[in-house]
Design an enzyme around this catalytic site. Structure first.
Site, PDB file in Angstrom:
ATOM      1  N   LYS A 161       3.338  14.186   1.554  1.00  0.00           N
ATOM      2  CA  LYS A 161       2.013  14.272   0.954  1.00  0.00           C
ATOM      3  C   LYS A 161       1.622  15.732   0.756  1.00  0.00           C
ATOM      4  CE  LYS A 161       0.706  11.902   4.527  1.00  0.00           C
ATOM      5  NZ  LYS A 161      -0.050  11.147   5.553  1.00  0.00           N
ATOM      6  N   THR A 221     -12.908  12.515   4.022  1.00  0.00           N
ATOM      7  CA  THR A 221     -11.456  12.399   4.156  1.00  0.00           C
ATOM      8  C   THR A 221     -11.042  11.945   5.553  1.00  0.00           C
ATOM      9  OG1 THR A 221     -11.359  14.765   4.699  1.00  0.00           O
ATOM     10  CG2 THR A 221     -11.017  14.153   2.396  1.00  0.00           C
ATOM     11  N   GLY A 246      -9.726   9.793   8.252  1.00  0.00           N
ATOM     12  CA  GLY A 246      -8.930   8.573   8.296  1.00  0.00           C
ATOM     13  C   GLY A 246      -8.061   8.309   7.086  1.00  0.00           C
ATOM     14  N   THR A 247      -7.885   9.300   6.220  1.00  0.00           N
ATOM     15  CA  THR A 247      -7.077   9.060   5.019  1.00  0.00           C
ATOM     16  C   THR A 247      -5.612   8.795   5.364  1.00  0.00           C
ATOM     17  OG1 THR A 247      -6.908  11.472   4.778  1.00  0.00           O
ATOM     18  CG2 THR A 247      -8.537  10.340   3.406  1.00  0.00           C
ATOM     19  N   GLY A 248      -5.069   9.517   6.351  1.00  0.00           N
ATOM     20  CA  GLY A 248      -3.669   9.298   6.725  1.00  0.00           C
ATOM     21  C   GLY A 248      -3.452   7.919   7.308  1.00  0.00           C
ATOM     22  N   CYS A 249      -4.348   7.497   8.204  1.00  0.00           N
ATOM     23  CA  CYS A 249      -4.259   6.142   8.777  1.00  0.00           C
ATOM     24  C   CYS A 249      -4.313   5.099   7.675  1.00  0.00           C
ATOM     25  CB  CYS A 249      -5.421   5.890   9.740  1.00  0.00           C
ATOM     26  SG  CYS A 249      -5.647   7.117  11.036  1.00  0.00           S
TER      27      CYS A 249
END
Length: 496
Positions: free
Chosen positions: A170, A203, A205-208
């Site tokens: 990413k 943004t 919690g975007t990865g989760c």
């Protein structure tokens, strides 16, 4: 769908975000807790970790009873917990496993000791897909954090070769406006999707959420490349819609249910039928997100927009609508069926009559000169009208229905008696406009179905260009006022 992760009491990250994401994509979510985290949008306060034996009890309780289609793994906290998950996975087979290695805090501090980092590297071999951010990717390959996209892709390739898992690399931590993502295996890049960075502080919690979306889509039969394309569109929209939630004083959460929210609230203002129009709308997600994030649109939603900026915008919109009505009349002339001819002719009349009063109430009777952005947009519509393709012209006109109906629907809750731009919001949230938008979508969908492949391609170009012109049209008033302020300041300095 099973999430193995820590908690977030504010609901934006961890297991809570995973469950919302799974639900958004139609899955049934289950959760095994690895850590109880006291955190909010401002940061983490403390972490309480249950015994490793209790973690195994949770895993066995779910696995002994429920068929699991996919597993998403998030925060594991320490080496003993990682060992439990590793041993449990070793006794299973056939699961889709997506590992989001939570190893580095937003501040850049490492969250795990050396033994735990080694355990996470080993756990990657149990995964089908690993989704690290760039600092976590650097830890996994024991190298400095990548500062270029090529370096990041090369690190992902080496991780894929060492683990046997595919890697979702990413570009969100890179500098610049671009935000690429790619699926990388030991052989190289399988799929790469470029995208624009969404300007937002929502943004958390975007990865989760992205890793949970990938796991859910994979369990539903999507390959990794298609899953990434779908998840990326969803995430961009969720980030853009997050500000409207007004959760927390720090980095707020995304809106996991942004695609469902209109349906939960009632009949959608602008339904998204499957087919050509759905694809065009989905492909325009980055532009739509940029529209949501621009200062004029956000100011209209909150009511904080400078009235001079709004007056400038309406003055240009009045000029635009005059030309827009002429192009609508041309669409009526090109339409192949009487009912379609009537629709476009009535839309032309509405563009002049209904909107004229709104402009007079805010902008007065003044006739400003057309700005470059206004001329560019109307020139584009006129060019589409003279080429004689009904489908191309209808596709070029559709964004001026759909984009505004979408904004009107989502901003309806801001439409209260004290709102300074209540009449603007009400115009585009009006049920009659929503019905016209639905009809416009139906007509363009029908035109696409009847068009040749070449004409459908031209329709796609026309729609995308109109969306880009809409974004420029929304951005122009703020830029114009800033330029005017600079010019006044320069004259003042000259007089001084």
């Amino acid at each position: 769908m099973l999430s193995i992760a820590g908690t977030d009491p504010t609901g934006g990250a961890g297991i809570q975000a995973d469950l919302k994401t799974i639900a958004a994509f139609g899955g049934y979510g289950m959760a095994v807790v690895t850590a109880l985290v006291a955190q909010n949008t401002l940061g983490v306060r403390s972490v309480n970790v249950p015994p490793a034996a209790f973690l195994r009890d949770q895993l066995d309780a779910v696995g002994d009873d429920v068929q699991i289609d996919a597993i998403k793994i998030g925060m594991l906290h320490s080496e003993p917990l990682i060992a439990v998950v590793d041993a449990w996975l070793a006794q299973r087979s056939g699961d889709v496993v997506v590992l989001d290695p939570v190893m580095v805090a937003t501040s850049g501090d490492r969250l795990l000791d050396a033994a735990a980092e080694d355990a996470v590297r080993a756990l990657c071999r149990r995964a089908d897909l690993v989704t690290p951010n760039l600092p976590e990717l650097a830890v996994l390959v024991d190298e400095p954090v990548a500062t270029s996209w090529d370096t990041a892709v090369d690190q992902a390739r080496r991780l894929a070769a060492a683990s046997g898992a595919a890697v979702l690399v990413k570009g969100g931590h890179l500098a610049g406006d671009a935000c690429p993502d790619a699926i990388v295996t030991a052989s190289g890049v399988v799929a790469q999707l470029d995208g624009a960075r969404v300007a937002s502080t929502n943004t958390h919690g975007t990865g989760c959420s992205l890793s949970s979306a990938m796991a859910t889509l994979r369990a539903d039969g999507w390959d990794w490349a298609d899953a990434l394309a779908r998840a990326k569109v969803w995430l961009a929209g969720a980030i853009a819609a997050g500000a409207a939630l007004e959760v927390g004083r720090g980095n707020g959460p995304i809106d996991h249910l942004h695609e469902l929210r209109p349906r939960l609230a009632g009949p959608p203002a602008a339904p998204r039928p499957a087919g050509w129009t759905e694809t065009a709308w989905t492909d325009a997600a980055p532009v739509r997100a940029a529209v949501d994030a621009c200062a004029l649109v956000d100011g209209l939603r909150t009511g904080d927009l400078d009235r001079r900026v709004f007056a400038w915008y309406l003055g240009q919109d009045a000029l635009y609508l005059g030309e827009y009505a002429r192009v609508l009349a041309r669409a009526s002339a090109l339409a192949p069926r009487p009912e379609e001819q009537v629709f476009w002719a009535e839309a032309a009349a509405s563009a002049i009559a209904v909107e004229a009063e709104l402009h007079r109430s805010h902008a007065g009777e003044s006739e400003p000169d057309a700005a470059a952005t206004t001329l560019a947009y109307t020139d584009h519509l006129h060019a589409a009208s003279v080429r004689g393709s009904y489908g191309e012209l209808a596709a070029a006109l559709l964004p001026c229905f759909w984009l505004y109906a979408d904004l009107g629907d989502r901003f309806a809750e801001a439409n209260h008696d004290a709102h300074p731009y209540r009449d603007w919001l009400a115009t585009y949230a009006d049920p009659a406009f929503a019905a016209s938008t639905r009809r416009a979508i139906e007509l363009v969908e029908r035109a696409a179905a009847e068009a040749s492949p070449t004409e459908r391609e031209r329709m796609g170009v026309a729609f995308a260009r109109s969306m880009a012109h809409e974004l420029a049209f929304f951005e122009a008033p703020v830029h114009a006022q800033a330029a005017d302020a600079d010019a006044r300041g320069g004259r003042a300095r000259g007089l001084a």
